[in-house]
Design a protein around this motif. Structure first.
Motif, PDB file in Angstrom:
ATOM      1  N   THR A   1      -6.743   2.577   4.109  1.00 14.21           N
ATOM      2  CA  THR A   1      -6.683   1.704   2.928  1.00 14.21           C
ATOM      3  C   THR A   1      -6.413   0.263   3.351  1.00 14.21           C
ATOM      4  O   THR A   1      -7.022  -0.670   2.811  1.00 14.21           O
TER       5      THR A   1
ATOM      6  N   VAL B   1      -5.016   3.689  -4.204  1.00 12.67           N
ATOM      7  CA  VAL B   1      -5.715   2.575  -3.544  1.00 12.67           C
ATOM      8  C   VAL B   1      -6.001   1.463  -4.564  1.00 12.67           C
ATOM      9  O   VAL B   1      -5.853   0.277  -4.248  1.00 12.67           O
TER      10      VAL B   1
ATOM     11  N   ILE C   1     -14.006   2.504  -2.400  1.00 15.61           N
ATOM     12  CA  ILE C   1     -12.772   3.178  -1.980  1.00 15.61           C
ATOM     13  C   ILE C   1     -13.115   4.521  -1.339  1.00 15.61           C
ATOM     14  O   ILE C   1     -12.611   4.853  -0.261  1.00 15.61           O
TER      15      ILE C   1
ATOM     16  N   LEU D   1     -12.393   5.569   2.593  1.00 13.93           N
ATOM     17  CA  LEU D   1     -11.528   6.686   2.982  1.00 13.93           C
ATOM     18  C   LEU D   1     -12.305   7.845   3.605  1.00 13.93           C
ATOM     19  O   LEU D   1     -11.709   8.865   3.957  1.00 13.93           O
TER      20      LEU D   1
ATOM     21  N   ILE E   1       0.848  -1.201   0.000  1.00 10.25           N
ATOM     22  CA  ILE E   1       0.000   0.000   0.000  1.00 10.25           C
ATOM     23  C   ILE E   1       0.882   1.249   0.000  1.00 10.25           C
ATOM     24  O   ILE E   1       0.639   2.199  -0.747  1.00 10.25           O
TER      25      ILE E   1
END
Length: 154
Positions: A109, A145, A124, A128, A86
């Motif tokens: 993430t 991501v 996503i 977040l 990541i």
């Protein structure tokens, strides 16, 4: 009061003040300064850490709530000098600017991808939520991501 917890795979037995936040414990007592204090109200995500597999805002969690818990900070994500996939994705794609929000973004993430290794763009964005970037906007972060998901899946 006494606190026993595990931070970045290391056991700690600590004497803490009852009103101490988890963020203060990590930054001031353990010297782990990756989690930042932004708003101090749990709104910006700069203080995000992972506690027992869930992202939490360390600025509004009392240190006492970490009793018996496993805490992962950004300092515990890389292994033996090698960035986590990541972290690699955020560097490669440019999903970071000043870096203030980056630890929170990266750890949020991680929780997202641990729960859902193949998220849609909407998932996503949802994952977040609560992490604010004041520098760059979110296009590069979301792209990071997506690349991180590819890397984590292998």
């Amino acid at each position: 009061m006494n606190l026993h917890c595990r931070v970045n795979e290391k056991e700690y037995d600590l004497e803490i003040k009852p009103h101490m936040t988890l963020l203060d414990l990590l930054r001031e007592e353990l010297g782990l300064t990756g989690a930042k204090e932004g708003c101090g109200e749990g709104e910006c995500g700069a203080c995000t850490v992972i506690m027992d597999g869930k992202a939490v805002n360390a600025c509004i969690v009392l240190a006492a709530e970490a009793e018996g818990k496993e805490i992962l900070t950004i300092e515990g994500l890389a292994r033996e000098g090698t960035l986590h996939p990541i972290q690699e994705a955020f560097v490669e794609i440019g999903g970071l600017q000043c870096g203030f929000c980056t630890p929170g973004m990266v750890l949020s993430t991680k929780v997202l991808l641990d729960d859902n290794p193949n998220p849609t763009e909407e998932e996503i964005k949802k994952g977040l939520e609560g992490n604010f970037c004041r520098c760059t906007g979110y296009t590069k972060i979301i792209e990071s991501v997506k690349v991180a998901a590819d890397k984590v899946r292998g």
